[in-house]
Structures are given as structure tokens and as C-alpha cells.
Write an enzyme that holds these catalytic residues in place. Sequence first.
Site, mmCIF file in Angstrom:
data_model
loop_
_atom_site.group_PDB
_atom_site.id
_atom_site.type_symbol
_atom_site.label_atom_id
_atom_site.label_comp_id
_atom_site.label_asym_id
_atom_site.label_seq_id
_atom_site.Cartn_x
_atom_site.Cartn_y
_atom_site.Cartn_z
ATOM 1 N N LEU A 1 0.768 -1.111 -0.145
ATOM 2 C CA LEU A 1 -0.061 -0.022 0.279
ATOM 3 C C LEU A 1 0.786 1.386 0.221
ATOM 4 O O LEU A 1 0.372 2.403 0.391
ATOM 5 C CB LEU A 1 -1.197 0.358 1.429
ATOM 6 C CG LEU A 1 -1.647 -0.672 1.225
ATOM 7 C CD1 LEU A 1 -2.874 -1.430 2.266
ATOM 8 C CD2 LEU A 1 -2.998 -0.958 0.195
ATOM 9 N N ARG A 2 2.402 0.934 0.086
ATOM 10 C CA ARG A 2 3.812 2.294 0.183
ATOM 11 C C ARG A 2 2.970 3.038 -1.255
ATOM 12 O O ARG A 2 2.468 4.456 -1.142
ATOM 13 C CB ARG A 2 4.501 1.974 -0.315
ATOM 14 C CG ARG A 2 5.219 1.540 0.783
ATOM 15 C CD ARG A 2 6.358 1.755 1.078
ATOM 16 N NE ARG A 2 7.491 1.476 2.431
ATOM 17 C CZ ARG A 2 7.779 0.192 2.348
ATOM 18 N NH1 ARG A 2 7.767 -0.713 1.333
ATOM 19 N NH2 ARG A 2 8.533 -0.345 3.468
ATOM 20 N N GLY A 3 2.163 2.908 -2.516
ATOM 21 C CA GLY A 3 1.907 3.534 -3.633
ATOM 22 C C GLY A 3 0.827 4.695 -3.402
ATOM 23 O O GLY A 3 0.656 5.129 -4.202
#
Length: 348
Positions: free
Chosen positions: A284-286
Site C-alpha cells: 500500500l506504499r504506492g
Amino acid sequence: MVETNDRPVFPFTAIVGQEEMKLALILNVIDPKIGGVMIMGDRGTGKSTTVRALVDLLPEIDVATNDPYNSDPTDPELMSDSVRTMILDDIEVPVSKMKIPMVDLPLGATEDRVCGTIDIEKALTEGVKAFEPGLLAKANRGILYVDEVNLLDDHLVDVLLDSAASGWNTVEREGISICHPARFILVGSGNPEEGELRPQLLDRFGMHAQIGTVKEPSLRVKIVEQRALFDENPNEFRKNYQDSQDELTTKITDARLRLQDVELDYDLRVKISQICSELDVDGLRGDIVTNRAAKALAAFEGRLKVTPKDIFTIITLCLRHRLRKDPLESIDSGYKVQEGFSQVFGYE
């Protein structure tokens, strides 16, 4: 460590082209939680010059006087144990102002030089935790710049990324443990010909700017002329750009104050996550970085609401290095991100 203030620095606003790199650096200064920038490009494209020029623009911050960690006198997350103890004991903390610091990490740096060392002998004989702070302590609340980061030992890159993500540096030796704040913007630069970073390390950088050699002859001439004028008389050259430099510093300072009030509508957040999902971005970093960068851009442009155009401007920077690489694919990953944006937002 190279002190950037000892010699005149090329003005940020005089740098021609390389808009992608300049924007990524500015957004990280507005919101350090974006997670840093990886700048990949050919030799001689002004990567180091631009990063050093950024320091000139940075606003001043309040620090606890003579504190080796540049402690924030009001935020417990950004202060050392000694400053926190003074506050708990109701002792007034002396405060002074300093420019946001920038630390250069030399390629041959050892882990001790980066993280700091514990004097075991002093600890055992005198019973005190004798700690010699390293570069991570100096970089707290500032910028840590690693040129040729792709040539740095993977273990050291891991250490830097862990500190940048957690905001803390822990040094343990012979049963003695020291922990201090180390929240900094990690900026790495490199030449892709000398090898890429491992994907799991690359993913930890918030943004990824790709820069190339300027092709247009007239622009190349302008860049060469600017450099010659600066080398001939740096102080005179800097005076010509003082107004635009001051203007940009004010804009960044205002954006930092405005950031917490910027809104990103729920439907836009859903669309960002939809793009990440359709591009098969791991984790979920993006999503998180794209949300943060879009808000920082709106704040920079003086607005309190994120628009689809803001998302389009920054989404390639946030996602291109998170896509799975197909060795047989010739399409640039930035193009794939823009295509994903167009499909979800219905733009061409």
C-alpha cells in the site's frame, strides 16, 4: 560530511529543465513523510547540483540549542532524551534557529560513522552511556543525500531506509542500547548504467525521478552559459536570482503550514487505489505516497483541495518504480502509469 554553506551554491531557481526532479524534491520538503526521492539519470545531468541548491531554499527551524540531534523543542517525536527530560523536569529549553541541515553521506562510510558509536570502556568504567552521534543524528529534521546510492552496500541502504521510515536510529553494542530521533528526507541519486537498486529497496523510496540529458541545442547552450557565469562570479550570479529564491522559500514555508488543511476527496482516494490495483502495485506504499504527494502539490500551489490534475502531475513519480519489471518489455514504466491514470479518470 561536506558543509554546503562553505561555498556559494548554484541557485535552485536558475536550474534549467529537470522539472520532475525539482518538483519531487520540493514536495518532500513540504511533507517529509512522503519518504524521500530516488533520482536516476545520466552522468552530468545536475543531480548533485540540484540537491545542494535545494538546501539554500529551505526555511529555518527551531532547535534546542547545542543539541547534537537538532531536537524540536515542542515535538516529542523529534527530540532527544536529554531535551525530553528537561521538559518533564520543567527546565526551560534554550531555543535557537538553524537552516534545515543537509548531510552528504560519503560512499566509503562505515556503519559506525553513519549510526554513531558507543564508548564501551567509558560505559563500563564510569557507568554512563557515552555515545558519539553519527551522520543520522546530524541529519535529523533535515536531508540526507547519498550520491551513487546504487553503489552503496545493501546493508547500509537498509539501515538508512529503516531510520528514514521509523524516524529513529537504534545502536546496540555489548548489551548497551541507545536510541535517538533520526527523521530525515532521504535523497539518493545514481546512474542506471552502474546498476539498479534491488526492487525491495527501491520501493522504500517515496518518489522516483528519472532525468535525462537535455537534447535541445538552445537549452544546452543556456545551461552551459549559466554555469560559466556562475563559475566566473558566483556571488554576483546569486544576487540576480535572490528575489526568485526568496519567493520560492516563502512559497515552500507557506505550503508547509497549509498542508494539514488540504483535503483529498474520498472518490479521488478510491481512484488512486484503483490505479495502484490495476497496475498490480505490491503493498500500500504506492497509495499512501500518492495521497501525500497530491496534497503537498495542492498546498504548494496555494489550494486547500486536491484536483485530478494534481494526481496526474505526481502519480508517475510515486508509482513508476513500484511496477513489476518485465525484462522483455520496452515500454517505459512512466507511460504505463499515465495510461492507468487515463483509464481510471477517463482522460486522454
